[in-house]
Design an enzyme around this catalytic site. Structure first.
Site, PDB file in Angstrom:
ATOM      1  N   SER A 321       0.804  -1.216   0.000  1.00 51.63           N
ATOM      2  CA  SER A 321       0.000   0.000   0.000  1.00 51.63           C
ATOM      3  C   SER A 321       0.838   1.267   0.000  1.00 51.63           C
ATOM      4  O   SER A 321       1.428   1.617  -0.994  1.00 51.63           O
ATOM      5  CB  SER A 321      -0.986  -0.041   1.157  1.00 51.63           C
ATOM      6  OG  SER A 321      -1.873  -1.120   0.983  1.00 51.63           O
ATOM      7  N   LYS A 346      -1.185  -3.999  -3.580  1.00 52.95           N
ATOM      8  CA  LYS A 346      -2.412  -3.465  -2.982  1.00 52.95           C
ATOM      9  C   LYS A 346      -2.695  -2.111  -3.613  1.00 52.95           C
ATOM     10  O   LYS A 346      -2.027  -1.142  -3.314  1.00 52.95           O
ATOM     11  CB  LYS A 346      -2.229  -3.346  -1.476  1.00 52.95           C
ATOM     12  CG  LYS A 346      -3.393  -2.692  -0.767  1.00 52.95           C
ATOM     13  CD  LYS A 346      -4.577  -3.624  -0.775  1.00 52.95           C
ATOM     14  CE  LYS A 346      -5.742  -3.011  -0.055  1.00 52.95           C
ATOM     15  NZ  LYS A 346      -6.127  -1.722  -0.613  1.00 52.95           N
TER      16      LYS A 346
END
Length: 461
Positions: A321, A346
């Site tokens: 992320s 992600k």
């Protein structure tokens, strides 16, 4: 209905993977009624179910709700009677599963509390990091945070925790020990510990607001090269200021280059990833996001970088992320060489909401893209230099994290060799893009909400 409206005025934050942001007040709008909707009493567990439905209805990134009739889903949910919060939680989880998105998920109060403290970078505790010996089930002090009650009391790495408030830790899991140590600000906790050269001793500490360290760093001198090593564990609300201090301190020590370690970093706040990228990048796009309405936001470097010295970034399959946003921006703008293995993959943004009973809800609200516009979801960021650790090497670094960023760390050694051969930042291969919107302080985070990222085995309390 007034009770329902009041119950929908909740604290919320946004995430791109799974940690909690600093919370801002957000009032949810009620949905357009396609048919009369049932009234929900605020103190009824059913109210939590409806709060969940309202949030998803207003924010979920897929407007067709994965081909689920979301209006009918509300009628189904509110037609049931829930005798306890546990039953309501089960219904919420089942409804969210229908959306087909693993990152839209429900957090019971205990998990939501952990998530909040991780991303805000603060908690009420004594400032001690614990770990458990899986062979003996004994709980040990890993670190006492600087300027914390634990450090002032003289707690040291290796101290064995015997009792917490009189209760033996031999009967506790690590999570239970952590929960016992944290508590309300100003309250006290009594610890019985054992140290090899000191024996058994007792301390009583008052809980304070603790800033969780997200950044550690050191200077390494090798063959005439002075290298600054910076390890970023999480993109919390204090990570940017801690990163800034680390760069400034190492710069004063006249380093010739930097190694930025993002391995195992699960992510955190989006604004932290953007601001940290700006500390390293003089120019270039950092990330763009697209929401369910097609809104396209671009975030750029703003000329506030602190250094243009050569930089190597370390990543692995657990870099997710916000880590991928930072690594992608630095790689695609030619600012850094990325070393390690392909990252987690992600590429979605979540919004995290605090529900009325202390539980939480993470909802996917957008997707994000590196400067190239490539969709990294389920694909990750590929390093410039692929270097995978052997099982033995991984086990060694995992059992003793202090070896990371040392001669015992093959990926770090490769980073040092790259820096030795480079005196200037590498050229910029990224495709220029038109200037997008200026950065706005969106309460967005970028961390994978999978429980793997909770890192309960090693957190400050």
């Amino acid at each position: 209905m007034n009770n329902l409206i009041k119950s929908l005025c909740r604290h919320q934050s946004l995430i791109l993977g799974g940690t909690l942001a600093a919370i801002s007040l957000h009032t949810l709008a009620l949905p357009v009624k396609s048919a009369p909707q049932p009234e929900v009493l605020e103190d009824n567990p059913k109210a939590i179910v409806d709060e969940m439905w309202q949030i998803v209805n207003n924010e979920f990134v897929n407007r067709d709700f994965n081909r689920v009739d979301w209006q009918e889903k509300r009628r189904e949910l509110l037609s049931e009677d829930y005798d306890s919060p546990k039953q309501a939680y089960k219904a919420i989880r089942e409804a969210l599963e229908d959306l087909g998105d693993p990152y839209t998920r429900f957090l019971p109060p205990n998990e939501f509390s952990v998530l909040t403290s991780q991303t805000t970078g603060e908690l009420s505790g004594i400032g001690v990091r614990l770990a458990i010996d899986k062979r003996t089930s004994e709980i040990y002090v890993v670190e006492a945070v600087r300027n914390s009650p634990a450090m002032e009391a003289g707690l040291k790495r290796g101290d064995r925790l015997i009792r917490i408030n009189g209760k033996p830790t031999a009967l506790m899991t690590l999570e239970q020990a952590q929960e016992a140590i944290t508590g309300e600000l100003g309250t006290e906790v009594s610890l019985q510990l054992s140290r090899r050269e000191k024996g058994v001793f007792q301390v009583t500490l008052a809980r304070e607001q603790i800033e969780i360290p997200a950044v550690t760093y050191h200077l390494e001198e090798k063959e005439g090269h002075r290298v600054g090593y910076i390890k970023l564990d999480e993109f919390s609300s204090h990570a940017t200021e801690q990163m800034k201090l680390a760069i400034e301190d190492l710069d004063q020590k006249q380093v010739s280059g930097y190694v930025l370690d993002l391995r195992g970093n699960p992510g955190g706040l989006l604004f932290a990833s953007v601001d940290i990228a700006r500390l390293w990048m003089k120019k270039g796009e950092i990330v763009s996001t697209i929401d369910r309405k097609g809104g396209d936001r671009h975030f750029w470097a703003n000329g506030t970088s602190l250094t243009d010295l050569p930089l190597v970034v370390l990543v692995n399959e657990w870099s997710a992320s916000a880590s991928e946003i930072l690594a992608g921006a630095l790689k695609e703008n030619g600012r850094a060489t990325v070393v390690g293995t392909t990252t987690y993959g992600k590429g979605t943004v979540q919004s995290v909401h605090n529900l009325s009973d202390g539980s939480g809800l993470a909802v996917t609200i957008a997707r994000y893209y590196p400067p190239s516009g490539t969709d990294i979801n389920h694909k990750g960021i590929s390093p410039n230099v692929y270097l995978e650790l052997t099982m033995e090497q991984q086990a060694r670094l995992k059992s003793d994290p202090t070896l990371m960023g040392t001669d015992a760390d093959p990926q770090y050694n490769r980073a040092i060799s790259i820096l030795k051969g480079r005196s200037q930042p590498i050229s910029n291969p990224a495709t220029p893009k038109p200037v997008g919107l200026r950065w706005e302080e969106l309460q967005q985070t970028v961390k994978d909400p999978d429980p793997r990222w909770q890192r309960m085995q090693d957190r400050v309390n």
